[in-house]
Design a protein around this motif. Structure first.
Motif, PDB file in Angstrom:
ATOM      1  N   PRO A   1      16.363 -30.105 -13.553  1.00 11.30           N
ATOM      2  CA  PRO A   1      17.051 -29.862 -14.827  1.00 11.30           C
ATOM      3  C   PRO A   1      17.092 -31.126 -15.678  1.00 11.30           C
ATOM      4  O   PRO A   1      17.173 -32.242 -15.150  1.00 11.30           O
ATOM      5  N   ASN A   2      17.023 -30.950 -17.000  1.00 11.68           N
ATOM      6  CA  ASN A   2      17.231 -32.131 -17.844  1.00 11.68           C
ATOM      7  C   ASN A   2      18.730 -32.432 -17.896  1.00 11.68           C
ATOM      8  O   ASN A   2      19.564 -31.565 -17.649  1.00 11.68           O
ATOM      9  N   ALA A   3      19.056 -33.658 -18.188  1.00 11.90           N
ATOM     10  CA  ALA A   3      20.447 -34.117 -18.074  1.00 11.90           C
ATOM     11  C   ALA A   3      21.388 -33.339 -18.979  1.00 11.90           C
ATOM     12  O   ALA A   3      22.529 -33.054 -18.604  1.00 11.90           O
ATOM     13  N   ALA A   4      20.915 -32.973 -20.167  1.00 13.02           N
ATOM     14  CA  ALA A   4      21.807 -32.325 -21.134  1.00 13.02           C
ATOM     15  C   ALA A   4      22.283 -30.962 -20.673  1.00 13.02           C
ATOM     16  O   ALA A   4      23.383 -30.533 -21.014  1.00 13.02           O
ATOM     17  N   HIS A   5      21.445 -30.267 -19.885  1.00 13.80           N
ATOM     18  CA  HIS A   5      21.789 -28.900 -19.483  1.00 13.80           C
ATOM     19  C   HIS A   5      21.790 -28.756 -17.958  1.00 13.80           C
ATOM     20  O   HIS A   5      21.532 -27.677 -17.436  1.00 13.80           O
ATOM     21  N   TRP A   6      22.107 -29.838 -17.256  1.00 11.24           N
ATOM     22  CA  TRP A   6      22.031 -29.831 -15.798  1.00 11.24           C
ATOM     23  C   TRP A   6      22.863 -28.705 -15.198  1.00 11.24           C
ATOM     24  O   TRP A   6      22.380 -27.912 -14.396  1.00 11.24           O
ATOM     25  N   GLY A   7      24.127 -28.616 -15.570  1.00 12.94           N
ATOM     26  CA  GLY A   7      25.005 -27.615 -14.972  1.00 12.94           C
ATOM     27  C   GLY A   7      24.561 -26.201 -15.265  1.00 12.94           C
ATOM     28  O   GLY A   7      24.544 -25.335 -14.371  1.00 12.94           O
ATOM     29  N   GLN A   8      24.172 -25.922 -16.509  1.00 10.37           N
ATOM     30  CA  GLN A   8      23.713 -24.580 -16.855  1.00 10.37           C
ATOM     31  C   GLN A   8      22.467 -24.225 -16.057  1.00 10.37           C
ATOM     32  O   GLN A   8      22.332 -23.090 -15.575  1.00 10.37           O
ATOM     33  N   ALA A   9      21.538 -25.169 -15.892  1.00 13.81           N
ATOM     34  CA  ALA A   9      20.313 -24.899 -15.147  1.00 13.81           C
ATOM     35  C   ALA A   9      20.609 -24.565 -13.689  1.00 13.81           C
ATOM     36  O   ALA A   9      20.036 -23.630 -13.115  1.00 13.81           O
ATOM     37  N   VAL A  10      21.515 -25.320 -13.072  1.00 11.54           N
ATOM     38  CA  VAL A  10      21.865 -25.082 -11.669  1.00 11.54           C
ATOM     39  C   VAL A  10      22.383 -23.667 -11.468  1.00 11.54           C
ATOM     40  O   VAL A  10      21.928 -22.929 -10.581  1.00 11.54           O
ATOM     41  N   PHE A  11      23.315 -23.253 -12.309  1.00  8.36           N
ATOM     42  CA  PHE A  11      23.959 -21.966 -12.087  1.00  8.36           C
ATOM     43  C   PHE A  11      23.148 -20.795 -12.642  1.00  8.36           C
ATOM     44  O   PHE A  11      23.296 -19.667 -12.177  1.00  8.36           O
ATOM     45  N   THR A  12      22.261 -21.051 -13.599  1.00  8.46           N
ATOM     46  CA  THR A  12      21.339 -20.000 -14.027  1.00  8.46           C
ATOM     47  C   THR A  12      20.359 -19.685 -12.908  1.00  8.46           C
ATOM     48  O   THR A  12      20.122 -18.520 -12.579  1.00  8.46           O
ATOM     49  N   ALA A  13      19.786 -20.726 -12.284  1.00  7.82           N
ATOM     50  CA  ALA A  13      18.801 -20.521 -11.218  1.00  7.82           C
ATOM     51  C   ALA A  13      19.406 -19.857  -9.989  1.00  7.82           C
ATOM     52  O   ALA A  13      18.699 -19.209  -9.217  1.00  7.82           O
ATOM     53  N   SER A  14      20.701 -20.017  -9.802  1.00  4.02           N
ATOM     54  CA  SER A  14      21.350 -19.434  -8.618  1.00  4.02           C
ATOM     55  C   SER A  14      22.087 -18.135  -8.941  1.00  4.02           C
ATOM     56  O   SER A  14      22.750 -17.567  -8.063  1.00  4.02           O
ATOM     57  N   SER A  15      21.969 -17.644 -10.177  1.00  3.83           N
ATOM     58  CA  SER A  15      22.707 -16.448 -10.569  1.00  3.83           C
ATOM     59  C   SER A  15      22.098 -15.194  -9.966  1.00  3.83           C
ATOM     60  O   SER A  15      20.899 -15.139  -9.654  1.00  3.83           O
ATOM     61  N   VAL A  16      22.910 -14.178  -9.813  1.00  2.00           N
ATOM     62  CA  VAL A  16      22.453 -12.892  -9.279  1.00  2.00           C
ATOM     63  C   VAL A  16      21.355 -12.319 -10.157  1.00  2.00           C
ATOM     64  O   VAL A  16      20.356 -11.775  -9.663  1.00  2.00           O
ATOM     65  N   GLU A  17      21.522 -12.445 -11.474  1.00  2.00           N
ATOM     66  CA  GLU A  17      20.549 -11.865 -12.405  1.00  2.00           C
ATOM     67  C   GLU A  17      19.183 -12.547 -12.279  1.00  2.00           C
ATOM     68  O   GLU A  17      18.139 -11.883 -12.283  1.00  2.00           O
ATOM     69  N   PHE A  18      19.175 -13.877 -12.145  1.00  2.00           N
ATOM     70  CA  PHE A  18      17.903 -14.590 -12.050  1.00  2.00           C
ATOM     71  C   PHE A  18      17.215 -14.286 -10.722  1.00  2.00           C
ATOM     72  O   PHE A  18      15.990 -14.123 -10.663  1.00  2.00           O
ATOM     73  N   VAL A  19      17.986 -14.201  -9.646  1.00  2.00           N
ATOM     74  CA  VAL A  19      17.418 -13.850  -8.347  1.00  2.00           C
ATOM     75  C   VAL A  19      16.807 -12.456  -8.389  1.00  2.00           C
ATOM     76  O   VAL A  19      15.723 -12.219  -7.839  1.00  2.00           O
ATOM     77  N   ALA A  20      17.483 -11.516  -9.037  1.00  2.00           N
ATOM     78  CA  ALA A  20      16.941 -10.160  -9.170  1.00  2.00           C
ATOM     79  C   ALA A  20      15.641 -10.179  -9.975  1.00  2.00           C
ATOM     80  O   ALA A  20      14.675  -9.484  -9.635  1.00  2.00           O
ATOM     81  N   HIS A  21      15.587 -10.999 -11.033  1.00  2.00           N
ATOM     82  CA  HIS A  21      14.373 -11.108 -11.843  1.00  2.00           C
ATOM     83  C   HIS A  21      13.230 -11.681 -11.010  1.00  2.00           C
ATOM     84  O   HIS A  21      12.083 -11.215 -11.112  1.00  2.00           O
ATOM     85  N   ALA A  22      13.520 -12.685 -10.172  1.00  2.00           N
ATOM     86  CA  ALA A  22      12.492 -13.265  -9.307  1.00  2.00           C
ATOM     87  C   ALA A  22      11.953 -12.218  -8.333  1.00  2.00           C
ATOM     88  O   ALA A  22      10.751 -12.175  -8.049  1.00  2.00           O
ATOM     89  N   THR A  23      12.827 -11.379  -7.837  1.00  2.00           N
ATOM     90  CA  THR A  23      12.410 -10.323  -6.908  1.00  2.00           C
ATOM     91  C   THR A  23      11.505  -9.322  -7.606  1.00  2.00           C
ATOM     92  O   THR A  23      10.464  -8.918  -7.064  1.00  2.00           O
ATOM     93  N   GLN A  24      11.885  -8.910  -8.792  1.00  2.00           N
ATOM     94  CA  GLN A  24      11.130  -7.891  -9.526  1.00  2.00           C
ATOM     95  C   GLN A  24       9.770  -8.383  -9.993  1.00  2.00           C
ATOM     96  O   GLN A  24       8.836  -7.584 -10.155  1.00  2.00           O
TER      97      GLN A  24
END
Length: 421
Positions: free
Chosen positions: A314-337
């Motif tokens: 993640p870039n420094a400006a959006h580090w926290g958002q990147a961490v929790f977006t990548a670990s979100s239920v919605e993103f995991v479901a998208h990776a599966t699909q």
């Protein structure tokens, strides 16, 4: 054993076989978990495996429903080295757990003058488990049986000494369990804050900001629509493990823990096998093989790992958002699909990087970074403390259960007071 008398486990316990639960009644979800050897990690205890655990929805004899505090022992290990064969575990309070056939229920005999905690740590010791492995059958899958467990010899000091040993080791394990629960709470809190700010748009000051239309639907004014690629990059750095200095092993891991951002399970990288991905502290490690897309962790150290993980930086400006977006239920479901392949479907970052996200103004990103870093930093601190406590327990355990460390002069009440403090 340092002057202690010894006895066999057969003089102290009875081991009861489990029930052969019918496969037709297994389910992915439920409120009654069927325990399997896979739930028993090296080092003792029971570990839940979200996404892999089996639940039971059919009838079964009530005697095979375990009670909190029951002790189990692993009687089948699926690996040749058999690292968990003979390992004991104490059943926790939740969820409801069922006694499967490859596990033994340890029942202390009525006339046995044995402290339960001392018994647990004696059975967990390498001394006891090596005796079980020595008599195991099977070339690949290793088995033991109650009759073989009964022949294991352990030290058998006076009951007050047993109590002190059990209290000392138990106090360390209670600290470890308490820290794990605190990590879980911290991560759940951070996830909840992320959803409030970036999914529901209920961040501090949101009441004063009008909502406007966007490709994602209504978003706060001043926010924009971007993609995950806008706030992260993917590291392609790798290393040939055969070129590593054998005298200075690199920090490494092959498998990312499940549903746990705080990465507490790693060892040293070997010099065998294919190239390893290189990661840095703060990188997000994303398991790219289905069904392991939910295995997402933040690296607490620099190291190397299997290339079955995508190293997201993640870039420094959006580090926290990147961490929790990548670990979100919605993103995991998208990776599966969107995964590709038949036998072992894999995630494609060319697709995942285009995942649309709401991008907030800089001051909101900075505020969330502060929140995310606080929660994950405290989680890391607890994780490192647990590694130290685990090392201390593993150092003391064989010495305490064999009498190499004399505790006969210790006052049990004083031990309890110090463990509470």
């Amino acid at each position: 054993m340092s002057g202690w008398p010894t006895t066999t486990l057969g003089e102290l316990i009875h081991v009861k076989h489990g029930f052969a639960f019918k496969g037709e009644y297994f389910a992915d979800t439920g409120d009654k978990l069927v325990l399997k050897p896979g739930n028993f990690p090296v080092g003792g205890g029971i570990k839940l495996r979200p996404g892999k655990d089996g639940y039971y929805i059919g009838p079964y004899p009530p005697e095979f429903e375990l009670a909190p505090g029951d002790m189990l022992v692993v009687m089948t290990d699926l690996t040749q080295a058999a690292p968990i064969l003979g390992s004991p575990a104490i059943v926790p309070g939740a969820p409801i757990m069922l006694h499967n056939q490859r596990l033994g229920l340890v029942q202390i005999k009525p006339d046995a003058n044995i402290d339960e905690r001392f018994l647990y740590y004696s059975m967990l010791s390498e001394s006891a488990r090596s005796q079980i492995r020595a008599t195991a059958t099977g070339a690949t899958v290793r088995h033991t049986a109650p009759e073989r467990i009964y022949r294991v010899r352990i030290g058998f000091p006076d009951f007050p000494v047993q109590q002190v040993v059990g209290e000392i080791l138990g106090a360390i394990d209670e600290l470890i369990d308490n820290n794990r629960r605190r990590v879980q709470v911290l991560e759940e809190m951070a996830r909840a804050i992320y959803r409030e700010w970036f999914v529901r748009f209920r961040y501090p000051g949101h009441d004063a900001v009008p909502v406007v239309d966007s490709a994602l639907g209504p978003i706060p004014e001043g926010w924009s629509v971007g993609t995950l690629d806008d706030i992260v990059s993917v590291s392609k750095a790798s290393v040939d493990p055969a070129r590593l200095d054998p005298d200075t092993p690199a920090v490494g891991l092959e498998h990312i823990p499940r549903q746990q951002l705080t990465l507490d399970d790693w060892g040293t990288a070997g010099t065998q096998g294919s190239r390893k991905a290189v990661f840095e502290r703060g990188d997000v490690l994303f398991g790219k093989i289905r069904p392991y897309f939910h295995k997402v962790s933040v690296a607490p150290v620099d190291g190397i790992c299997s290339t079955d993980a995508i190293v997201i930086r993640p870039n420094a400006a959006h580090w926290g958002q990147a961490v929790f977006t990548a670990s979100s239920v919605e993103f995991v479901a998208h990776a599966t699909q969107t995964s590709n392949g038949t036998k072992m479907p894999r995630a494609d970052w060319k697709v995942l990087g285009k995942w649309p996200i709401p991008v907030p103004p800089a001051h909101i990103s900075e505020s969330f970074n502060d929140v995310a870093r606080y929660h994950l930093s405290l989680s890391e601190t607890l994780m490192f403390e647990n590694r130290r406590l685990t090392a201390l327990r593993d150092l003391l355990l064989p010495k305490l259960v064999t009498g190499q460390i004399d505790v006969s002069a210790l006052d049990l009440n004083e031990v309890r007071e110090k463990s509470v403090a």
